[in-house]
Design a protein around this motif. Structure first.
Motif, PDB file in Angstrom:
ATOM      1  N   UNK A 125       0.834  -1.207   0.000  1.00 51.60           N
ATOM      2  CA  UNK A 125       0.000   0.000   0.000  1.00 51.60           C
ATOM      3  C   UNK A 125       0.866   1.253   0.000  1.00 51.60           C
ATOM      4  N   UNK A 126       1.888   1.257   0.844  1.00 51.55           N
ATOM      5  CA  UNK A 126       2.805   2.404   0.889  1.00 51.55           C
ATOM      6  C   UNK A 126       3.521   2.548  -0.448  1.00 51.55           C
ATOM      7  N   UNK A 127       3.990   1.435  -1.000  1.00 43.90           N
ATOM      8  CA  UNK A 127       4.680   1.468  -2.289  1.00 43.90           C
ATOM      9  C   UNK A 127       3.769   1.996  -3.396  1.00 43.90           C
ATOM     10  N   UNK A 128       2.520   1.530  -3.435  1.00 46.34           N
ATOM     11  CA  UNK A 128       1.578   1.990  -4.458  1.00 46.34           C
ATOM     12  C   UNK A 128       1.322   3.490  -4.331  1.00 46.34           C
ATOM     13  N   UNK A 129       1.149   3.951  -3.106  1.00 41.91           N
ATOM     14  CA  UNK A 129       0.923   5.382  -2.902  1.00 41.91           C
ATOM     15  C   UNK A 129       2.129   6.192  -3.372  1.00 41.91           C
ATOM     16  N   UNK A 130       3.329   5.744  -3.013  1.00 39.54           N
ATOM     17  CA  UNK A 130       4.535   6.480  -3.414  1.00 39.54           C
ATOM     18  C   UNK A 130       4.747   6.464  -4.925  1.00 39.54           C
ATOM     19  N   UNK A 131       4.447   5.347  -5.559  1.00 41.29           N
ATOM     20  CA  UNK A 131       4.564   5.288  -7.019  1.00 41.29           C
ATOM     21  C   UNK A 131       3.628   6.305  -7.654  1.00 41.29           C
ATOM     22  N   UNK A 132       2.387   6.346  -7.192  1.00 35.65           N
ATOM     23  CA  UNK A 132       1.431   7.327  -7.717  1.00 35.65           C
ATOM     24  C   UNK A 132       1.884   8.753  -7.457  1.00 35.65           C
ATOM     25  N   UNK A 133       2.421   8.991  -6.273  1.00 35.93           N
ATOM     26  CA  UNK A 133       2.888  10.332  -5.911  1.00 35.93           C
ATOM     27  C   UNK A 133       4.058  10.770  -6.797  1.00 35.93           C
ATOM     28  N   UNK A 134       5.050   9.895  -6.955  1.00 36.50           N
ATOM     29  CA  UNK A 134       6.199  10.236  -7.789  1.00 36.50           C
ATOM     30  C   UNK A 134       5.796  10.394  -9.253  1.00 36.50           C
ATOM     31  N   UNK A 135       4.895   9.538  -9.701  1.00 41.49           N
ATOM     32  CA  UNK A 135       4.422   9.674 -11.080  1.00 41.49           C
ATOM     33  C   UNK A 135       3.788  11.041 -11.281  1.00 41.49           C
ATOM     34  N   UNK A 136       2.936  11.439 -10.361  1.00 43.33           N
ATOM     35  CA  UNK A 136       2.238  12.716 -10.482  1.00 43.33           C
ATOM     36  C   UNK A 136       3.214  13.891 -10.407  1.00 43.33           C
ATOM     37  N   UNK A 137       4.182  13.803  -9.518  1.00 41.38           N
ATOM     38  CA  UNK A 137       5.181  14.878  -9.383  1.00 41.38           C
ATOM     39  C   UNK A 137       5.986  15.020 -10.673  1.00 41.38           C
ATOM     40  N   UNK A 138       6.463  13.904 -11.223  1.00 40.74           N
ATOM     41  CA  UNK A 138       7.288  13.984 -12.435  1.00 40.74           C
ATOM     42  C   UNK A 138       6.463  14.299 -13.682  1.00 40.74           C
ATOM     43  N   UNK A 139       5.208  13.915 -13.692  1.00 42.78           N
ATOM     44  CA  UNK A 139       4.343  14.290 -14.822  1.00 42.78           C
ATOM     45  C   UNK A 139       4.164  15.802 -14.844  1.00 42.78           C
ATOM     46  N   UNK A 140       3.978  16.397 -13.653  1.00 41.46           N
ATOM     47  CA  UNK A 140       3.852  17.863 -13.577  1.00 41.46           C
ATOM     48  C   UNK A 140       5.154  18.536 -13.984  1.00 41.46           C
TER      49      UNK A 140
END
Length: 186
Positions: A125-140
């Motif tokens: 769960x923590x890994x999935x959240x962090x993957x989504x967070x990093x994806x969103x940060x780098x997409x921006x």
């Protein structure tokens, strides 16, 4: 103290430690579920890019699964704790005697997976959240393509901090594993 008394004491100690572990895992998973749910209010989640939503919702599902399975495990261990024949029943749960020799005991293959399930769900769960967070940060950061805006600076700093956290996590896990191996040999 004879061998049977020692086995009884070890099983009771193990059950107590599992209850404590499941309680900690359940509370932590509930907190992680709250963090993930709170992230949906940061901005309109409906317009967030699909990989971020998929990762965060997967993390939420995994957190809830961790809470539920921790509660089930805690209840099972509390029932075992009240059982007078706990050692015999617990050994039967964890493994079985080899048919050709009653004195040779073999563990069930799936027991480590089942007992570690709530903790595994929490980590995923923590890994999935962090993957989504990093994806969103780098997409921006990639959206403005200038590589000079604040989004790029934020992405770089968060990535450095994330790298430090990953290295620190791996180091602490390896240190604990190394220490537990050398402690058990002594």
């Amino acid at each position: 103290m004879n061998d049977s008394d020692r086995q009884e004491e070890l099983v009771k100690t193990y059950i107590e430690s599992e209850i404590a572990k499941m309680n900690t895992t359940g509370v932590t998973a509930a907190l992680i579920a709250g963090v993930i749910s709170g992230s949906f209010s940061w901005y309109n989640i409906a317009v967030t890019h699909w990989p971020t939503r998929a990762a965060w919702l997967s993390g939420l599902v995994l957190s809830i699964a961790s809470v539920a399975s921790s509660a089930i495990h805690t209840a099972a261990f509390l029932r075992m704790k009240c059982d007078r024949e706990v050692t015999k029943r617990f050994r039967k749960t964890l493994g079985k005697s080899k048919k050709s020799n009653e004195h040779v005991w073999r563990p069930h293959v799936l027991i480590p997976y089942v007992l570690g399930g709530p903790t595994l769900h929490l980590k995923l769960a923590v890994l999935a959240f962090l993957i989504g967070l990093f994806y969103d940060i780098w997409r921006a950061a990639n959206a403005n393509l200038t590589w000079r805006g604040d989004d790029v600076k934020i992405a770089a700093i968060v990535t450095i901090v994330g790298g430090f956290v990953v290295v620190n996590y791996i180091f602490s896990v390896l240190t604990l594993v190394h220490h537990s191996i050398h402690t058990s040999k002594a």
